[in-house]
Scaffold this motif. Sequence first.
Motif, PDB file in Angstrom:
ATOM      1  N   TYR A  57      12.781  -9.203  -9.937  1.00  0.00           N
ATOM      2  CA  TYR A  57      11.418  -8.606 -10.152  1.00  0.00           C
ATOM      3  C   TYR A  57      11.391  -6.993 -10.106  1.00  0.00           C
ATOM      4  CZ  TYR A  57       6.741  -6.632  -8.615  1.00  0.00           C
ATOM      5  OH  TYR A  57       5.774  -5.900  -8.374  1.00  0.00           O
ATOM      6  N   ALA A  58      10.927  -6.518 -11.216  1.00  0.00           N
ATOM      7  CA  ALA A  58      10.765  -4.911 -11.454  1.00  0.00           C
ATOM      8  C   ALA A  58       9.824  -4.349 -10.256  1.00  0.00           C
ATOM      9  CB  ALA A  58      10.597  -4.659 -12.828  1.00  0.00           C
ATOM     10  N   VAL A  59      10.324  -3.613  -9.228  1.00  0.00           N
ATOM     11  CA  VAL A  59       9.736  -3.291  -8.049  1.00  0.00           C
ATOM     12  C   VAL A  59       8.818  -2.019  -8.467  1.00  0.00           C
ATOM     13  CG1 VAL A  59      10.155  -2.118  -5.829  1.00  0.00           C
ATOM     14  CG2 VAL A  59      11.610  -3.879  -6.686  1.00  0.00           C
ATOM     15  N   LEU A 148      26.567  -2.100 -18.552  1.00  0.00           N
ATOM     16  CA  LEU A 148      26.140  -0.976 -19.441  1.00  0.00           C
ATOM     17  C   LEU A 148      24.864  -1.217 -20.103  1.00  0.00           C
ATOM     18  CD1 LEU A 148      29.623  -0.472 -21.055  1.00  0.00           C
ATOM     19  CD2 LEU A 148      28.675   0.960 -18.990  1.00  0.00           C
ATOM     20  N   ARG A 149      23.809  -0.128 -19.957  1.00  0.00           N
ATOM     21  CA  ARG A 149      22.608  -0.489 -20.732  1.00  0.00           C
ATOM     22  C   ARG A 149      22.664  -0.149 -22.249  1.00  0.00           C
ATOM     23  NH1 ARG A 149      16.644   1.252 -18.637  1.00  0.00           N
ATOM     24  NH2 ARG A 149      15.383   0.660 -20.639  1.00  0.00           N
ATOM     25  N   VAL A 150      22.373  -1.292 -22.940  1.00  0.00           N
ATOM     26  CA  VAL A 150      22.626  -0.835 -24.163  1.00  0.00           C
ATOM     27  C   VAL A 150      21.099  -0.396 -24.844  1.00  0.00           C
ATOM     28  CG1 VAL A 150      23.242  -1.808 -26.617  1.00  0.00           C
ATOM     29  CG2 VAL A 150      24.420  -2.595 -24.614  1.00  0.00           C
ATOM     30  N   ILE A 196      26.201  -6.688 -19.162  1.00  0.00           N
ATOM     31  CA  ILE A 196      25.455  -5.812 -20.138  1.00  0.00           C
ATOM     32  C   ILE A 196      23.980  -6.083 -20.047  1.00  0.00           C
ATOM     33  CG2 ILE A 196      25.006  -5.585 -22.858  1.00  0.00           C
ATOM     34  CD1 ILE A 196      27.691  -4.655 -21.857  1.00  0.00           C
ATOM     35  N   GLN A 197      22.986  -4.953 -20.137  1.00  0.00           N
ATOM     36  CA  GLN A 197      21.667  -5.130 -20.045  1.00  0.00           C
ATOM     37  C   GLN A 197      21.046  -4.338 -20.988  1.00  0.00           C
ATOM     38  OE1 GLN A 197      19.321  -2.601 -19.435  1.00  0.00           O
ATOM     39  NE2 GLN A 197      17.851  -3.036 -17.819  1.00  0.00           N
ATOM     40  N   PHE A 198      19.854  -4.884 -21.477  1.00  0.00           N
ATOM     41  CA  PHE A 198      18.874  -4.004 -22.009  1.00  0.00           C
ATOM     42  C   PHE A 198      17.398  -4.051 -21.801  1.00  0.00           C
ATOM     43  CE2 PHE A 198      18.836  -7.929 -24.801  1.00  0.00           C
ATOM     44  CZ  PHE A 198      17.281  -8.173 -24.935  1.00  0.00           C
ATOM     45  N   HIS A 199      16.617  -3.025 -21.778  1.00  0.00           N
ATOM     46  CA  HIS A 199      15.210  -3.483 -21.552  1.00  0.00           C
ATOM     47  C   HIS A 199      14.399  -2.421 -22.926  1.00  0.00           C
ATOM     48  CE1 HIS A 199      11.288  -3.472 -19.487  1.00  0.00           C
ATOM     49  NE2 HIS A 199      11.274  -2.108 -19.621  1.00  0.00           N
ATOM     50  N   ILE A 200      13.751  -3.111 -23.599  1.00  0.00           N
ATOM     51  CA  ILE A 200      13.414  -2.441 -24.602  1.00  0.00           C
ATOM     52  C   ILE A 200      11.810  -1.871 -24.577  1.00  0.00           C
ATOM     53  CG2 ILE A 200      14.725  -3.602 -26.509  1.00  0.00           C
ATOM     54  CD1 ILE A 200      12.421  -5.512 -26.985  1.00  0.00           C
ATOM     55  N   GLY A 201      11.294  -2.150 -23.491  1.00  0.00           N
ATOM     56  CA  GLY A 201       9.757  -1.527 -23.403  1.00  0.00           C
ATOM     57  C   GLY A 201       8.972  -2.548 -22.639  1.00  0.00           C
ATOM     58  N   SER A 202       7.731  -2.262 -22.615  1.00  0.00           N
ATOM     59  CA  SER A 202       6.736  -2.763 -21.412  1.00  0.00           C
ATOM     60  C   SER A 202       5.393  -3.282 -22.390  1.00  0.00           C
ATOM     61  CB  SER A 202       6.346  -1.928 -20.561  1.00  0.00           C
ATOM     62  OG  SER A 202       5.872  -2.470 -19.372  1.00  0.00           O
ATOM     63  N   GLN A 203       4.768  -4.383 -22.088  1.00  0.00           N
ATOM     64  CA  GLN A 203       3.580  -4.758 -22.476  1.00  0.00           C
ATOM     65  C   GLN A 203       4.001  -5.401 -23.922  1.00  0.00           C
ATOM     66  OE1 GLN A 203       1.251  -6.147 -21.400  1.00  0.00           O
ATOM     67  NE2 GLN A 203      -0.263  -6.254 -22.956  1.00  0.00           N
ATOM     68  N   ILE A 204       5.063  -6.148 -24.052  1.00  0.00           N
ATOM     69  CA  ILE A 204       5.222  -6.508 -25.441  1.00  0.00           C
ATOM     70  C   ILE A 204       4.821  -7.810 -25.606  1.00  0.00           C
ATOM     71  CG2 ILE A 204       7.292  -6.996 -27.158  1.00  0.00           C
ATOM     72  CD1 ILE A 204       8.956  -4.878 -25.402  1.00  0.00           C
ATOM     73  N   GLY A 237      12.884  -6.703 -18.737  1.00  0.00           N
ATOM     74  CA  GLY A 237      11.633  -7.245 -18.757  1.00  0.00           C
ATOM     75  C   GLY A 237      10.817  -6.846 -20.002  1.00  0.00           C
ATOM     76  N   GLY A 238       9.391  -6.590 -19.699  1.00  0.00           N
ATOM     77  CA  GLY A 238       8.580  -6.177 -20.754  1.00  0.00           C
ATOM     78  C   GLY A 238       7.786  -7.403 -21.412  1.00  0.00           C
ATOM     79  N   LEU A 239       7.453  -8.366 -20.783  1.00  0.00           N
ATOM     80  CA  LEU A 239       6.607  -9.429 -21.392  1.00  0.00           C
ATOM     81  C   LEU A 239       5.371  -8.942 -20.907  1.00  0.00           C
ATOM     82  CD1 LEU A 239       8.587 -12.546 -20.195  1.00  0.00           C
ATOM     83  CD2 LEU A 239       7.914 -12.093 -22.566  1.00  0.00           C
ATOM     84  N   GLY A 240       4.199  -9.094 -22.125  1.00  0.00           N
ATOM     85  CA  GLY A 240       2.930  -8.394 -21.827  1.00  0.00           C
ATOM     86  C   GLY A 240       2.051  -9.421 -21.343  1.00  0.00           C
ATOM     87  N   VAL A 284      16.675 -11.632 -15.834  1.00  0.00           N
ATOM     88  CA  VAL A 284      15.316 -11.000 -16.508  1.00  0.00           C
ATOM     89  C   VAL A 284      14.614 -10.237 -15.234  1.00  0.00           C
ATOM     90  CG1 VAL A 284      14.810 -12.654 -18.451  1.00  0.00           C
ATOM     91  CG2 VAL A 284      14.205 -13.257 -15.875  1.00  0.00           C
ATOM     92  N   GLU A 285      14.118  -9.349 -16.012  1.00  0.00           N
ATOM     93  CA  GLU A 285      13.576  -8.024 -14.938  1.00  0.00           C
ATOM     94  C   GLU A 285      12.003  -8.015 -15.425  1.00  0.00           C
ATOM     95  OE1 GLU A 285      15.417  -4.520 -16.282  1.00  0.00           O
ATOM     96  OE2 GLU A 285      17.483  -5.213 -15.466  1.00  0.00           O
ATOM     97  N   PRO A 286      11.008  -9.004 -15.238  1.00  0.00           N
ATOM     98  CA  PRO A 286       9.733  -8.847 -15.200  1.00  0.00           C
ATOM     99  C   PRO A 286       9.097  -8.159 -14.128  1.00  0.00           C
ATOM    100  CG  PRO A 286      10.243 -11.049 -14.352  1.00  0.00           C
ATOM    101  CD  PRO A 286      11.523 -10.371 -14.589  1.00  0.00           C
ATOM    102  N   GLY A 287       8.004  -7.341 -14.611  1.00  0.00           N
ATOM    103  CA  GLY A 287       7.521  -6.624 -13.358  1.00  0.00           C
ATOM    104  C   GLY A 287       5.822  -7.141 -13.855  1.00  0.00           C
ATOM    105  N   ARG A 288       5.540  -6.509 -14.892  1.00  0.00           N
ATOM    106  CA  ARG A 288       4.085  -6.802 -15.177  1.00  0.00           C
ATOM    107  C   ARG A 288       3.512  -8.037 -15.170  1.00  0.00           C
ATOM    108  NH1 ARG A 288       1.177  -2.723 -18.301  1.00  0.00           N
ATOM    109  NH2 ARG A 288       3.173  -2.036 -18.749  1.00  0.00           N
ATOM    110  N   LEU A 289       4.267  -9.088 -15.893  1.00  0.00           N
ATOM    111  CA  LEU A 289       4.225 -10.277 -16.051  1.00  0.00           C
ATOM    112  C   LEU A 289       3.772 -11.096 -14.958  1.00  0.00           C
ATOM    113  CD1 LEU A 289       4.289 -12.880 -18.395  1.00  0.00           C
ATOM    114  CD2 LEU A 289       6.482 -13.214 -17.387  1.00  0.00           C
TER     115      LEU A 289
HETATM  116  C1  LIG Z   1      14.852  -1.195 -16.600  1.00  0.00           C
HETATM  117  C2  LIG Z   1      13.350  -1.928 -16.644  1.00  0.00           C
HETATM  118  N1  LIG Z   1      13.360  -3.089 -15.997  1.00  0.00           N
HETATM  119  C3  LIG Z   1      12.214  -3.876 -16.082  1.00  0.00           C
HETATM  120  C4  LIG Z   1      11.052  -3.285 -16.334  1.00  0.00           C
HETATM  121  C5  LIG Z   1       9.624  -3.884 -16.146  1.00  0.00           C
HETATM  122  O1  LIG Z   1       9.025  -3.928 -16.977  1.00  0.00           O
HETATM  123  P1  LIG Z   1       7.685  -4.941 -17.224  1.00  0.00           P
HETATM  124  O2  LIG Z   1       6.807  -4.393 -16.140  1.00  0.00           O
HETATM  125  O3  LIG Z   1       6.989  -4.521 -18.346  1.00  0.00           O
HETATM  126  O4  LIG Z   1       8.027  -6.356 -17.176  1.00  0.00           O
HETATM  127  C6  LIG Z   1      11.097  -1.737 -16.652  1.00  0.00           C
HETATM  128  C7  LIG Z   1       9.884  -1.004 -16.871  1.00  0.00           C
HETATM  129  O5  LIG Z   1       9.667   0.079 -17.065  1.00  0.00           O
HETATM  130  C8  LIG Z   1      12.462  -0.993 -16.661  1.00  0.00           C
HETATM  131  O6  LIG Z   1      12.234   0.212 -16.862  1.00  0.00           O
END
Ligand SMILES: Cc1ncc(COP(=O)(O)O)c(C=O)c1O
Length: 462
Positions: A57-59, A148-150, A196-204, A237-240, A284-289
């Motif tokens: 969970y994205a704190v 490594l974050r790609v 390996i990690q990536f996170h392409i953005g939020s509210q997708i 994360g990033g799920l809208g 997976v790193e969801p916050g908003r979802l």
């Molecule tokens: C590295 C990383 N992981 C996860 C998140 C969580 O994103 P979201 O709340 O859109 O799921 C963020 C948000 O900025 C982030 O920077």
Amino acid sequence: MHRFRYQGEALFVEETDAAGLAERYGTPLYVYSAGTIVDHYERLLSSLRALNPLICYAVKANSNLALLRLLASRGSGFDLVSGGELYRILRAGGDPARSTFAGVGKTAQEIKEALEAGIYSFVVESREELEVIDRVAARLGKRAPVALRVNPDVGARTHAKVKTGVAESKFGISPEEIEGLYRQLPHFSHVSLRGIQFHIGSQIRDVEPFEEAVRRVIPLVEIARDRFGAEFFDIGGGLGIAYEEALQSGDPGWWESKAQWATPAHYAERLLPLLGPLKLRIIVEPGRLLVGNAGILLTRVLYRKNRPQKKFVIVDAGMNDLVRPALYGSFHQIVPVARRSGEWVEADVVGPVCESGDCFAASRRMAPVESGDLLAIFSTGAYGFSMASQYNSRPRPAEVLVDGANHRLIRLRESYEDLVRGEGIDEGEIAPGLSGRADGASGQAGENESLTRDQAGRKEKP
Ligand SMILES: Cc1ncc(COP(=O)(O)O)c(C=O)c1O
């Protein structure tokens, strides 16, 4: 599926009357539904079950200790971006060994704290950061687990300020640089490549960008796995979530019309065939979802103002309590806590802060309201309280967690005293020995002068 519903004309949070909470704790008031958070967590977990995923969970989305404890009790790990967030998960009983530490600007002190706590993995965002992690680990006689974050350079249809996977953004390392780092990794004797990690953005809200990013990053993941024994692939994360029709989205039927949305089920259906064959642990790193649609902000109407050009509804919550509309121009559905009949009006819903940007909704068609009425601002569980400030010297609101017909206060409303905590007027009032003169000499000599405090408040030498 969230658990905010009207029963008759009154808004309920699970089986708890929202108006009763506002009466008891005052407004503005953040109210969260525990059942909704758990439901979102379980849905994501079960849709990805075939991958044996770790949900971190994205704190940053909402860092209240009670929410962290709730998620930890379900087995969630955590995605952290600061020493402060690490401190919070430790306080909440979260497990650092199920947590990753991302962020472009980790300090040596934060790296040390995370290593000592036993973090599962750092998510490294630059070569220079890798060097610092290697040095700090060497000093502690440890080997630091790193991913490594790609930056896959994948655009997503979302707000420019929350796109993080394009080449112009500050996040991550380009695929070309990663290949270079692979060659240099053997020289970093105190790190081991764990993932390996990536996170392409939020509210997708569509799956394609996630799918494209996974495809682009897989070749690098395979090298990390085969050459360095990496064990995980973290797809961020990033799920809208629903903002426009947030209230309606609590109805399962509503989702049927959103077949293209990146719901947990749809997301899993498209990603499983790509991720399964890698035979790696998927994070997976969801916050908003998890928390976005699990929270509302209750606010009371103070005044109305009718001008020939515009009507205003002035409420007691301000941009300091919820900054998203001012920061991103974001939409939040606003509904009355007690529905009344009458003609709908078009009005701006604004707060008391001395900024024209302190506006929650512009030219919004809304049910009639009167001074003293309560409104609920929806979809405020994520990036609501966690982005709140004391701007205009406004104490931050209280927070309540509802569970069925029960609830508990999980954060006190701040007091005026909280506003000035840590400030001082007279020399030496706050920290004896920490004053100085322009010529560099200390006002009060003593060994304390070179002391600073780490974020947990402990004294340490810089
Ligand atoms: C590295 C990383 N992981 C996860 C998140 C969580 O994103 P979201 O709340 O859109 O799921 C963020 C948000 O900025 C982030 O920077």
